[in-house]
Design an enzyme around this catalytic site. Structure first.
Site, PDB file in Angstrom:
ATOM      1  N   TYR A  33       0.841  -1.117  -0.083  1.00 42.44           N
ATOM      2  CA  TYR A  33      -0.139   0.052   0.075  1.00 42.44           C
ATOM      3  C   TYR A  33       0.878   1.385   0.047  1.00 42.44           C
ATOM      4  O   TYR A  33       2.213   1.362   0.165  1.00 42.44           O
ATOM      5  CB  TYR A  33      -0.872   0.152   1.272  1.00 42.44           C
ATOM      6  CG  TYR A  33      -0.348   0.393   2.609  1.00 42.44           C
ATOM      7  CD1 TYR A  33       0.586  -0.504   3.022  1.00 42.44           C
ATOM      8  CD2 TYR A  33      -0.575   1.615   3.182  1.00 42.44           C
ATOM      9  CE1 TYR A  33       1.037  -0.190   4.368  1.00 42.44           C
ATOM     10  CE2 TYR A  33      -0.162   1.937   4.322  1.00 42.44           C
ATOM     11  CZ  TYR A  33       0.861   1.311   5.033  1.00 42.44           C
ATOM     12  OH  TYR A  33       1.259   1.135   6.234  1.00 42.44           O
ATOM     13  N   LYS A 151       6.276  -1.971   1.652  1.00 41.52           N
ATOM     14  CA  LYS A 151       5.198  -1.367   2.614  1.00 41.52           C
ATOM     15  C   LYS A 151       4.116  -2.220   2.554  1.00 41.52           C
ATOM     16  O   LYS A 151       3.224  -2.071   1.637  1.00 41.52           O
ATOM     17  CB  LYS A 151       4.815  -0.050   2.045  1.00 41.52           C
ATOM     18  CG  LYS A 151       4.270   0.824   2.938  1.00 41.52           C
ATOM     19  CD  LYS A 151       4.309   2.165   2.365  1.00 41.52           C
ATOM     20  CE  LYS A 151       2.976   3.103   3.038  1.00 41.52           C
ATOM     21  NZ  LYS A 151       3.333   3.104   4.543  1.00 41.52           N
ATOM     22  N   GLU A 183      11.530   2.222  14.337  1.00 45.33           N
ATOM     23  CA  GLU A 183      10.902   3.310  13.928  1.00 45.33           C
ATOM     24  C   GLU A 183       9.537   3.376  14.867  1.00 45.33           C
ATOM     25  O   GLU A 183       9.420   2.452  15.730  1.00 45.33           O
ATOM     26  CB  GLU A 183      10.632   3.146  12.529  1.00 45.33           C
ATOM     27  CG  GLU A 183      10.086   1.658  12.013  1.00 45.33           C
ATOM     28  CD  GLU A 183       9.835   1.615  10.615  1.00 45.33           C
ATOM     29  OE1 GLU A 183       9.678   2.661   9.764  1.00 45.33           O
ATOM     30  OE2 GLU A 183       9.742   0.349  10.018  1.00 45.33           O
ATOM     31  N   LEU A 207      10.899   1.181   7.233  1.00 42.25           N
ATOM     32  CA  LEU A 207      10.378   1.550   5.861  1.00 42.25           C
ATOM     33  C   LEU A 207      11.151   2.822   5.459  1.00 42.25           C
ATOM     34  O   LEU A 207      11.399   3.723   6.523  1.00 42.25           O
ATOM     35  CB  LEU A 207       8.928   2.121   6.275  1.00 42.25           C
ATOM     36  CG  LEU A 207       8.192   2.166   4.703  1.00 42.25           C
ATOM     37  CD1 LEU A 207       8.114   0.886   4.003  1.00 42.25           C
ATOM     38  CD2 LEU A 207       6.935   3.153   5.220  1.00 42.25           C
TER      39      LEU A 207
HETATM   40  N1  PDD Z   1       2.740   4.668   7.530  1.00 43.05           N
HETATM   41  N2  PDD Z   1       7.329   3.517   9.138  1.00 43.05           N
HETATM   42  C1  PDD Z   1       6.352   3.162   9.077  1.00 43.05           C
HETATM   43  C2  PDD Z   1       6.204   1.748   9.707  1.00 43.05           C
HETATM   44  C3  PDD Z   1       5.039   3.548   8.319  1.00 43.05           C
HETATM   45  O1  PDD Z   1       4.032   2.676   8.247  1.00 43.05           O
HETATM   46  C4  PDD Z   1       5.453   4.642   7.716  1.00 43.05           C
HETATM   47  C5  PDD Z   1       4.037   5.355   6.874  1.00 43.05           C
HETATM   48  C6  PDD Z   1       6.461   5.358   7.887  1.00 43.05           C
HETATM   49  C7  PDD Z   1       6.765   6.725   7.067  1.00 43.05           C
HETATM   50  O2  PDD Z   1       6.508   6.583   5.648  1.00 43.05           O
HETATM   51  P1  PDD Z   1       6.107   7.973   4.730  1.00 43.05           P
HETATM   52  O3  PDD Z   1       6.977   9.153   5.122  1.00 43.05           O
HETATM   53  O4  PDD Z   1       6.436   7.529   3.614  1.00 43.05           O
HETATM   54  O5  PDD Z   1       4.794   8.061   5.083  1.00 43.05           O
HETATM   55  C8  PDD Z   1       7.603   4.938   8.532  1.00 43.05           C
HETATM   56  C9  PDD Z   1       1.702   5.410   6.727  1.00 43.05           C
HETATM   57  C10 PDD Z   1       1.405   7.037   6.704  1.00 43.05           C
HETATM   58  C11 PDD Z   1       0.493   4.639   7.509  1.00 43.05           C
HETATM   59  O6  PDD Z   1       0.487   3.573   7.402  1.00 43.05           O
HETATM   60  O7  PDD Z   1      -0.889   5.155   7.508  1.00 43.05           O
END
Ligand code: PDD
Length: 287
Positions: A33, A151, A183, A207
């Site tokens: 996703y 992801k 994280e 991620l």
């Molecule tokens: N989550 N680390 C994890 C485990 C994440 O699920 C996310 C993003 C990030 C940050 O990635 P980005 O900057 O590309 O959004 C880091 C999204 C926002 C979610 O699951 O809703």
């Protein structure tokens, strides 16, 4: 007004959207996703999200039923028809339904991937009261699988982590592996020592956040010092500031870790400045 969502080539009211009970996303979490934010009716960092999606798909030998250009068109159409000014576009690709439950991947020539997108309207996303107050986090062990750089929709543990935080009266959890912070449950984690920003280096352990890449780029441009390395939770609790980044929170200050207040308990200058710069630059480059 009912929300219009996208399912496999069709724009339909959400109550009419259908995916098979045999869909591998549903049965095996066999899907990936992306979440892209929308500010002023425009997409933030679409190119980065599209590139990461292609990488996630490639790592799992999964096909995308549309091109990245078509995907951009679908994002824009959903933002338009749902009149999203501030909010998010959620996109999910799964390995589709082979009409039964079998562990082995079906042949992509026989079974097309399922593509679903929907919008979430979030007025006030950029001007969030949480960003002015900062959030509180707890630490929990990181028991996720070893390919966190992909992801995937396997988000049960991140959900459990958020519930553990909520139970403690906190907002989120930072995950710990081998004594070091990996994280946040749905964001990348940072601490600030003096004027130095410290965040974990990229690997399969985290991620590769699209917001992380943009924020580090902007921080470097602003002559801020950055160290990409793992840090311990003790180091974090003794830091001057902390923050997280993600597409849904942008740059979010952290003011408490495991009950330990950071600084004076209000968002620090580095996190606040980075949020300001990130929002400003993102609005300029939004498409
Ligand atoms: N989550 N680390 C994890 C485990 C994440 O699920 C996310 C993003 C990030 C940050 O990635 P980005 O900057 O590309 O959004 C880091 C999204 C926002 C979610 O699951 O809703």
């Amino acid at each position: 007004m009912s929300r219009i969502v996208y399912v496999d080539g069709a724009y339909v009211p959400e109550e009419d959207a259908r995916v098979s009970v045999f869909d591998r996303g549903f049965l095996f979490a066999d899907g990936v996703y992306e979440v892209t934010s929308v500010l002023g009716g425009k997409l933030i960092d679409f190119g980065g999200h599209a590139a990461r999606l292609e990488r996630s798909l490639g790592e799992l030998d999964m096909a995308c039923p549309v091109t990245m250009d078509e995907l951009l068109g679908i994002h824009r159409e959903l933002v338009r028809v749902n009149e999203i000014d501030e909010g998010l576009v959620y996109l999910q690709v799964t390995r589709g339904s082979a009409g039964d439950r079998e562990f082995e991947f079906p042949d992509p020539a026989d079974v097309p991937s399922t593509l679903v997108l929907f919008t979430q309207s979030k007025p006030g996303l950029a001007d969030s009261p949480k960003a002015k107050k900062g959030i509180k986090v707890i630490s929990i062990p990181d028991i996720r699988w070893g390919r966190r750089d992909i992801k995937t929709v396997q988000l049960l543990y991140p959900s459990v982590g958020k519930m553990m935080a909520k139970k403690e009266g906190c907002d989120d959890a930072w995950m710990i592996e081998d004594g070091h912070v990996t994280e946040g449950t749905s964001n990348n984690a940072y601490i600030v020592k003096g004027r130095k920003i410290i965040t974990r280096h990229l690997s399969n352990d985290i991620l590769h956040g699209i917001t992380r890449a943009a924020v580090l780029h902007l921080a470097r441009e602003a002559q801020m010092e950055i160290e990409e390395r793992a840090f311990t939770i003790d180091e974090a609790m003794a830091a001057d500031e902390a923050f997280v980044t993600s597409a849904s929170t942008f740059v979010m200050p952290v003011v408490e870790i495991d009950g330990e207040t950071l600084g004076d308990g209000t968002p620090g200058p580095v996190a606040s400045r980075l949020r300001e710069i990130y929002l400003e630059e993102s609005r300029k480059s939004a498409i």
